[in-house]
Design an enzyme around this catalytic site. Sequence first.
Site, PDB file in Angstrom:
ATOM      1  N   GLY A  42     -11.444  -4.888  12.721  1.00 22.93           N
ATOM      2  CA  GLY A  42     -11.246  -4.705  11.289  1.00 22.93           C
ATOM      3  C   GLY A  42     -12.040  -5.773  10.561  1.00 22.93           C
ATOM      4  O   GLY A  42     -13.013  -6.314  11.089  1.00 22.93           O
ATOM      5  N   HIS A 266       5.962  -3.537   0.008  1.00 23.83           N
ATOM      6  CA  HIS A 266       5.093  -3.283  -1.137  1.00 23.83           C
ATOM      7  C   HIS A 266       5.785  -2.385  -2.132  1.00 23.83           C
ATOM      8  O   HIS A 266       6.329  -1.349  -1.758  1.00 23.83           O
ATOM      9  CB  HIS A 266       3.798  -2.631  -0.646  1.00 23.83           C
ATOM     10  CG  HIS A 266       2.710  -2.668  -1.648  1.00 23.83           C
ATOM     11  ND1 HIS A 266       2.744  -1.913  -2.782  1.00 23.83           N
ATOM     12  CD2 HIS A 266       1.563  -3.387  -1.698  1.00 23.83           C
ATOM     13  CE1 HIS A 266       1.650  -2.156  -3.489  1.00 23.83           C
ATOM     14  NE2 HIS A 266       0.915  -3.046  -2.851  1.00 23.83           N
ATOM     15  N   ARG A 330       4.960  -9.033  -5.525  1.00 22.71           N
ATOM     16  CA  ARG A 330       5.440  -7.861  -4.800  1.00 22.71           C
ATOM     17  C   ARG A 330       6.902  -7.951  -4.378  1.00 22.71           C
ATOM     18  O   ARG A 330       7.642  -6.981  -4.503  1.00 22.71           O
ATOM     19  CB  ARG A 330       4.577  -7.670  -3.552  1.00 22.71           C
ATOM     20  CG  ARG A 330       3.177  -7.293  -3.911  1.00 22.71           C
ATOM     21  CD  ARG A 330       2.291  -7.239  -2.707  1.00 22.71           C
ATOM     22  NE  ARG A 330       0.985  -6.716  -3.117  1.00 22.71           N
ATOM     23  CZ  ARG A 330      -0.034  -6.550  -2.300  1.00 22.71           C
ATOM     24  NH1 ARG A 330       0.082  -6.863  -1.025  1.00 22.71           N
ATOM     25  NH2 ARG A 330      -1.160  -6.060  -2.737  1.00 22.71           N
TER      26      ARG A 330
END
Lengths: 635, 250
Positions: A42, A266, A330
């Site tokens: 990634g 989230h 958040r």
Amino acid sequence: MVLDAKIPSGSIATVWDEHRFQMKLVNPANKRKFDIIIVGTGLAGASAAATMAELGYNVKAFCFQDSPRRAHSIAAQGGINAAKNYQNDGDSIYRLFYDTVKGGDYRSREANVYRLAEVSVNIIDQCAAQGVPFAREYGGLLDNRSFGGAQVSRTFYARGQTGQQLLLGAYQALARQIEAGKVTMYPRTEMLDVVNIDGHARGIVTRNLVDGKIETHAGDAVVLATGGYGNVFYLSTNAMGSNVTAAWRAYRRGAFFANPCYTQIHPTCIPVSGEYQSKLTLMSESLRNDGRIWVPEKAGDSRAPNQIPESERDYYLERKYPSFGNLVPRDVASRNAKEVCDQGRGVGPGGLGVYLDFADAIARLGKDTVSARYGNLFEMYEKITGEDPYEVPMRIYPAVHYTMGGLWVDYHLMTTVPGLYAIGEANFSDHGANRLGASALMQGLADGYFILPYTIGDYLAKRMGDKVTTEHPAFAKVQAEVEQRIASLLAINGNRTVDSFHRELGKIMWEHCGMARNKEGLEKAIQLIGDLRQQYWSDVRVLGQSGNVNQDLEKAGRVADFLELAELMCRDALHREESCGGHFRTEHQTPEGEAKRDDENFSYVGAWQHGDGKATLHKEDLDFEYVKLTQRSYK
Amino acid sequence: MDLKLHVWRQKDASDPGSMVEYQAKDVSPDMSFLEMLDVVNESLVQKGEEPIAFDHDCREGICGACGMMINGVAHGPQRGTTTCQLHMRHFNDGDVVYIEPWRSGAFPVLKDLMVDRGAFDRIIQAGGYISVNTGSAPDANEIPVPKQAADTAFEAAACIGCGACVAQCPNGAAQLFTSAKVSHLGLMPQGQPERWRRVRGMVAQMEEEAFGSCSNHLECEAVCPKEISVDFIARMNRDYIKATFKGDDS
């Protein structure tokens, strides 16, 4: 054991610079004598692989996907922070550092975070030079926006697909090195164990996911860039393949696991629609810049949203936090959504949702502007729910998104096993107990492009000439253990599918180790997880063989590791008798229901060492020299 | 709703493979197509049959891992949508659905609906990048990029590399994929130094793989989940011709 993060002494503003000079270098002609194994491609893994290959090291890179371009970094939507201060609104490296430490609820390491803020500016330069199509102003210069929890506009973005574009930048840099012969790429290959020799990480054991072959690879250092473990909850915003196996296997081989209970929920995800649900979809929290969050004032109000007059709506974030409003961090936004739903004021099926309303934004800015900003997110929402957010407010609900915990690493990003590194979401180091928006991309690329390539040299320079090959008996031993484990999973042939166990585990975790936790629930969860794990190893059904593509077998190994990790998460959450960031213990809250830290007793990193039967806790004390500890307030 | 599925089953690359019929019962309209397959797979495992293998990962329509021919159309009936984002509300009770892997000799089947798209990676490796070593970049605002160029580049860069364009093309051509990357980088000022070399390298690699040639059927654009325009193919062709005239040292 005393955990030494090896943070160099000196002023925080200059220490990374000075330390780069102190670190040993590997002579350019010697770099090609070192083989680096990088697991995961990634943002962190691909950027590290490309950069180290550019430096001259031989890199072997591994990913379980069919191509490195598919890693889940690609799904990050909102943007990437950098302290460029292009907008002249008072941003600086120090402010980004300060915001990140504060946003992390004072559970991160100051020196690491400062370094992160420092290199953030280089990341943007690098990515722009790679051709990442960032959003631009008409003058051709870069555009910025403000993002969850920040009062300055420091977020760079590429529509709602920043992660995709940054990953493709890193993937292309990696492709260039593959072409140059400096990186050997192993797609569809899963790491199943790490091999230590004389206390140093010297290689890995992998399974080829196409033909099932178990293979061994030797190297001079092993880098884990294998992402987070949010899928322990079954339903999360992670990709279906995201897993803890590489990190967990490293933990079982001696790497400490830090702060496993710090999970980020989230606030802006699409609510669950049914039992078959396989994953949750996040919508960028940039939506909170223009959308207004509300629920009906009265519980059980089942009128359609546009039938509810303004006076009977509760814009609860704007009401409770007048200065930050819908842009609170958040964890605060998520907890408040849960609270209003617990009061029976939730909307949509099952009452597990709140409205995110763009009516005012459309009236103020016009539909075209709203569409230019969020068009792709609106489309995605409509595809999934069948509702048009230009006409009816979106429904959102919190979902597991990111795990701040991970393998413990020192200032060099090395785990407690010499030669074994962890970067990106796989480590624990920079986000404390809560990550700020647009900081995950920043950290992944900081680690991969600008930190690890320096620090790894300091280790390798001392290891010249110490070569091993896969002929060493340690490789055969670990390989046999891996093969044995696969054979055991296939031999059970019980009655329940892998997914049914995973779903059950997820429910236990969401219920007891999710947005709000308490002693009683966590103790119960530990009991339930133990029972489920036992049942798993006697009743799971994995069909087929190991010698070809077998997706069920892949999943079975990952779920087996989640069943162990889950218990450690609960133990960590149980021992941390305070609330901080994403870790909210209902016993520890202020009279207003906010998280109540206990800096006296818990201002440390909790790092767990694997042991037979019981994990042992080690502590790394956190010193705050620059940022003054205060109770976070977003009022 | 209940559906009748005909699914391509193939044990491995050497197996000839065949269509097998399955029933999908009690399908909810809110399920995604892949969730419908998950449910079918769970019932197969319960019966002791091996589940249907298919690639998938993010299930948000961005990673490009998933993709299958659904009633002969790559990613199924909804425009601009990946298979994972296709929801069952677009089907009706009693529908018969044929599910096959990507159709292209360049994407050999590995198992069931899973194919090898390594050819795409090799095309990118042949020049789909800007050569800039880490650390050598100038300040990001030193290279202004006209907004229009950045926006058009973005539209090309949105390609997710799923392979639907190739699968749907009667010739199995990879022009849309290749041109998207050629255009993304060729539109940016940063991409100019390697512009001609890039298009030559990538086109040469594309031709070396088992893809067919483009004859303007435009099926690729019609099924592209990111709705990438075939205008980029024209742009690539122009660049390729220019690059050829410029010669190998350009």
